[in-house]
Design a protein around this motif. Structure first.
Motif, short mmCIF file in Angstrom:
data_model
loop_
_atom_site.label_atom_id
_atom_site.label_comp_id
_atom_site.label_asym_id
_atom_site.label_seq_id
_atom_site.Cartn_x
_atom_site.Cartn_y
_atom_site.Cartn_z
N GLY A 168 23.75 -5.09 8.45
CA GLY A 168 22.55 -4.15 6.31
C GLY A 168 21.51 -2.77 7.11
N LEU A 169 21.30 -2.81 7.71
CA LEU A 169 20.63 -1.78 8.76
C LEU A 169 21.65 -0.62 8.39
N ARG A 170 23.11 -0.56 8.91
CA ARG A 170 23.54 0.32 8.68
C ARG A 170 23.94 1.17 7.83
N SER A 171 24.47 0.13 6.45
CA SER A 171 24.65 0.26 5.35
C SER A 171 22.84 0.46 4.50
N ILE A 172 21.85 0.31 5.02
CA ILE A 172 20.67 0.64 4.32
C ILE A 172 20.50 2.23 4.64
N LEU A 173 21.27 2.90 5.78
CA LEU A 173 20.37 3.73 5.81
C LEU A 173 21.95 4.55 5.09
N ARG A 174 22.90 4.13 4.80
CA ARG A 174 23.57 5.01 3.91
C ARG A 174 23.41 5.15 2.04
N HIS A 175 21.57 4.13 2.31
CA HIS A 175 21.32 4.77 1.00
C HIS A 175 20.28 5.26 0.69
N ASP A 176 20.11 6.71 1.07
CA ASP A 176 19.17 7.08 0.50
C ASP A 176 17.44 6.47 0.78
N PRO A 177 17.29 6.37 2.35
CA PRO A 177 15.99 4.95 2.60
C PRO A 177 15.19 6.59 2.78
N ASP A 178 13.33 6.18 2.56
CA ASP A 178 12.12 6.51 3.05
C ASP A 178 11.59 5.72 3.99
N LYS A 179 11.76 4.68 3.92
CA LYS A 179 10.62 3.45 4.82
C LYS A 179 11.26 2.22 4.39
N GLU A 214 0.93 -1.24 0.12
CA GLU A 214 -0.02 0.24 0.12
C GLU A 214 1.56 1.21 -0.31
N LEU A 215 1.64 1.27 1.04
CA LEU A 215 3.17 2.21 0.91
C LEU A 215 3.79 2.27 -0.99
N ASN A 216 3.94 1.58 -1.38
CA ASN A 216 4.91 1.37 -2.35
C ASN A 216 4.14 1.92 -3.71
N GLN A 217 4.33 3.29 -3.98
CA GLN A 217 3.39 4.32 -5.13
C GLN A 217 4.52 4.93 -5.76
N GLY A 218 5.93 4.43 -5.60
CA GLY A 218 7.14 4.61 -6.26
C GLY A 218 7.33 6.13 -5.68
N GLN A 219 6.69 7.00 -5.31
CA GLN A 219 7.82 8.09 -4.70
C GLN A 219 8.49 7.75 -3.20
N ASP A 220 8.97 7.10 -2.42
CA ASP A 220 9.69 7.26 -2.13
C ASP A 220 10.61 5.81 -1.60
N LYS A 221 11.42 5.77 -1.44
CA LYS A 221 12.91 4.54 -1.59
C LYS A 221 11.90 3.75 -0.55
N ILE A 222 11.60 2.25 -0.82
CA ILE A 222 11.40 1.35 0.34
C ILE A 222 12.60 0.28 -0.28
N ILE A 223 13.47 0.25 1.73
CA ILE A 223 14.14 -1.19 1.48
C ILE A 223 14.02 -1.42 2.84
N THR A 224 13.82 -3.52 2.67
CA THR A 224 13.86 -4.38 3.41
C THR A 224 15.39 -5.15 3.87
N ILE A 225 15.38 -5.65 4.58
CA ILE A 225 16.60 -6.49 5.03
C ILE A 225 15.65 -7.52 5.94
N GLU A 226 15.86 -9.20 5.31
CA GLU A 226 14.87 -10.22 5.88
C GLU A 226 15.51 -10.92 6.11
N ASP A 227 15.37 -12.35 6.19
CA ASP A 227 16.21 -13.88 6.54
C ASP A 227 15.01 -14.58 7.29
N PRO A 228 14.91 -15.18 5.45
CA PRO A 228 14.95 -14.97 4.19
C PRO A 228 13.77 -14.30 3.97
N VAL A 229 14.11 -13.67 2.66
CA VAL A 229 12.89 -13.32 1.41
C VAL A 229 12.23 -13.72 0.82
N GLU A 230 10.93 -13.81 1.66
CA GLU A 230 9.72 -14.75 1.42
C GLU A 230 9.01 -14.23 0.12
#
Length: 565
Positions: free
Chosen positions: A377-388, A339-355
């Motif tokens: 991974g979460l530290r690296s995500i913060l340098r990847h300009d995420p919104d969510k 529902e959030l993925n409307q193309g206006q925000d950078k959304i990044i997930t880190i999962e174990d595993p990706v389901e």
């Protein structure tokens, strides 16, 4: 109609007493009446079909004549014909016919008639003849299925792995291989999430987990057969078959009904030998289900959906989802992301595993062997300009600290945490060393959820629980007066359980200023709970009881899943 006009005149049918005996046996053994009737007589398959057709005045076909017919999957797909045990075909004159094997199940005929939207002649055959036709058409039906619209690369992957089908199982020479493969194939068709193989003193018990509950489906006699079955699973998973004293984990892949399916294996030593659990990971099906997944499709009530959407629409902060393993936490978070993925925000997930695989979202799988943990991974995500950001699970202090800091610095962070309810989350984070003030400043809300089995629509009926069950459920006779109590009798569609499918319930704690102050002041949990209830929080037990009141599930089920007190 030369094939379907085969005469049944002169053929004696089953007597009423024989039918009554079969029905009583079926009820006692909780199996299908057609199976009980077939077991009573030493008849060939064609003789049994002819005798049953004479009893109920149906047309019938022998196995050889059925094999000469051409199936028609234009209205009902191959997988659906297998699931409902009916096979549409056209005769020489183009008349639509449907071969079926169980005349004591009118629900299947009603379903097929609705799908066909055309009058059809129902033709009785023996189940073995029908299975033979399914085996004949399996490869061809898969080619017609949407699953086979794969790109060349995926097609090569599919062809590179072992194919599991009715035909391959029937052609196998080893009884051990047949046992293992047929067990996996049946579990996949029934929608099981796990297969349990439990070694006994002189046998092997096979169970499927369906809708979150284990169902015993088979007992295989013989210690040697049990050991060989576990060894076969080890070979498929590339594990050490000589090692029987320590746990082993592995995985394998098979092509089932035209699509590649992953299987995760755990082998554990026991006093009687070894037990194995096989988790079925149908990622392609999950990905298809996740497309278009929304919160209102999961089963939450309208109030819960509104509250979760409100939390997810916040510009920043921490939204946590909690519950035991298998309670649907990840599915809920994916519905939010969709529902959030409307193309206006950078959304990044880190999962174990990706389901689930979601288009337009960067999904990162944890790889602890290579050093990619949740925290790193979460530290690296913060340098990847995420919104969510979505964190698959907060399980250690470092990840918890980074998630809270991320929420405080302008990111919306969605995460799962293992806890029993929304208030247990507070203790978990404080135990992980997070300062209460920082935690409540970052936290927008907590969602705790469970999955409840719902009653089977095919065998549901009214009933009244006894006073003992009401008392165990903390209900008085007066409180239960307006309940629409129902139960499932148990039928073949629900495997005799009375339940079919599951529905999510949840409690949502919205962080108000008063609750924040109480958490920082380390007030007793009881007091925080009273405040939450006063501000509109409906707890899990309340949501579960509403489903009982509506006749959607039972007291026994909500007592199994939610805390009674």
């Amino acid at each position: 109609m030369s094939r379907t006009e085969q005469a049944i005149a002169g053929q004696e049918g089953f007597s009423p007493s024989e039918l009554a005996l079969a029905k009583a046996d079926a009820v006692r053994a909780k199996r299908r009446m057609i199976e009980a009737l077939d077991d009573q007589f030493q008849l060939s398959h064609d003789e049994f079909a002819a005798k049953l057709a004479a009893t109920l005045r149906y047309r019938w076909l022998d196995q050889k004549s059925l094999q000469a017919c051409e199936a028609d999957f234009s209205r009902i797909s191959y997988p659906e014909t297998v699931a409902h045990e009916c096979l549409p075909f056209r005769d020489e004159q183009g008349l639509l016919c449907v071969a079926f094997c169980d005349p004591f199940d009118p629900a299947r005929q009603a379903w097929a008639n609705e799908q066909l939207r055309e009058s059809a002649l129902w033709v009785l055959v023996h189940r073995v003849a029908l299975l033979s036709m399914f085996a004949k058409y399996e490869a061809r039906a898969r080619a017609m299925d949407d699953v086979m619209a794969l790109d060349p690369e995926r097609r090569r992957v599919s062809e590179a792995i072992e194919d599991l089908s009715i035909k391959s199982i029937s052609e196998g020479t080893s009884p051990v291989v047949k046992l293992v493969h047929s067990t996996i194939y049946d579990a996949f068709k029934l929608g099981a999430s796990d297969i349990h193989l439990e070694a006994g003193t002189s046998d092997l018990t096979i169970k499927y987990r369906i809708d979150g509950v284990l169902l015993k489906v088979k007992v295989v006699e013989g210690k040697e057969m049990a050991e060989q079955a576990i060894s076969r699973i080890k070979v498929m998973s590339e594990l050490d078959i000589s090692e029987r004293r320590i746990p082993q984990d592995g995985r394998f892949k098979l092509a089932v009904l035209g699509r590649a399916v992953d299987f995760r294996v755990s082998v554990m030593p026991s006093i009687h030998g070894e037990d194995s659990v096989i988790r079925i990971l149908d990622k392609q099906s999950l990905s298809q289900q996740s497309q278009g997944l929304r919160l209102d499709m999961i089963g939450f009530d309208e109030q819960t959906v509104t509250q979760i959407r409100g939390l997810a629409s916040e510009p920043y902060g921490l939204m946590l989802v909690t519950g035991p393993t298998g309670s649907g936490k990840t599915t809920s978070l994916y519905a939010v992301l969709n529902e959030l993925n409307q193309g206006q925000d950078k959304i990044i997930t880190i999962e174990d595993p990706v389901e689930y695989q979601l288009p337009g979202i960067l999904q990162i799988p944890v790889n602890e062997k290579k050093g990619l943990t949740f925290s790193r991974g979460l530290r690296s995500i913060l340098r990847h300009d995420p919104d969510k950001i979505m964190v698959g699970e907060i399980r250690d202090s470092e990840t918890a600290q980074i998630a809270v800091q991320s929420a405080l610095t302008g990111h919306l962070v969605l995460a799962t945490v293992h806890a029993n309810n929304v208030l247990d989350i507070i203790g978990r984070f404080i135990h992980m060393g997070v300062e209460p003030y920082n935690f409540v400043s970052a936290l927008n809300g907590v969602i705790a959820q469970r999955l409840l089995r719902v009653l089977c629509s095919h065998c549901v009926e009214p009933y009244r629980p006894d006073s003992k069950l009401l008392a165990a459920s903390r209900l008085t006779e007066a409180e239960a007066a307006d309940f629409n109590f129902r139960t499932g009798r148990g039928c073949k569609d629900c495997y005799g359980t009375g339940y079919k499918g599951r529905r999510a319930i949840a409690e949502v704690l919205l962080l108000t200023d008063e609750i924040r102050e109480q958490i920082v002041a380390k007030e007793p949990i009881r007091k925080i709970k009273d405040t939450a209830r006063a501000t509109g929080t409906r707890f899990l037990r309340d949501s579960a009881m509403d489903l009982v009141r509506q006749g959607i599930t039972t007291l026994e089920e909500i007592n199994r899943v939610t805390f009674v007190g």
